[in-house]
Scaffold this motif. Sequence first.
Motif: not given
Length: 203
Positions: A145, A78, A119, A8, A76, A141, A132, A130, A84
């Motif tokens: 998340l 943000i 998400v 992400l 993906l 964020y 980040l 996942f 996404l």
Amino acid sequence: MTPFRIFLLSPAHCGGKRAALLLNERATFPLAERLRSSPGATLGEAFSFLSGLYFRGKLTYASRFARPPAGEPGALVITTDRGLLPANTLIGTRDLFEFGSVDIQSDRPSYRRPLERDVTRIQQREDVEFVLLGSIATGKYVDVLTEILGTRLLFPSDLVGRGDMSRGALLLRAVREGSELTYDRVAGAVRRGLRARKVGVDP
């Protein structure tokens, strides 16, 4: 080992001087011209121009080390108002202008609701973790998340405590060397203050 991994990516700033260059109707460099024409340019290309080395590093790293399930993108991004989006999504000047018109705040419905929607969808696969690629120091964020992904949300511990240029360079070096970085869980990480600096997390 978790068989699948999706990255992400935090977005580039879409309201600064580089965005103005890209949106200038008189700009003649190739990316600006493609953004104005059909079918447009990819989100990854546009954000790499806006953010420079850092986003290019994030995108290159995610492309190299992602292990997405069949049918899912490995990277993906943000966005400010569309949740996404895959990094290869084609966008035009209007899209980029709209991205720059919305501030990212975790309590802003136009930002939060699309992100929660997407998400929630991707977290339904229990065999995916996942990562980040973005700051964990603020809640814009992380709050959204972690509320949905919990302990499945990770971050590269080697990136914290560095500036954006250094982060981008480190990600690109990891790709060149074929050596994936070490990840820690975002949940439970110290995100602010003196202790955060001691453990390498951005204050």
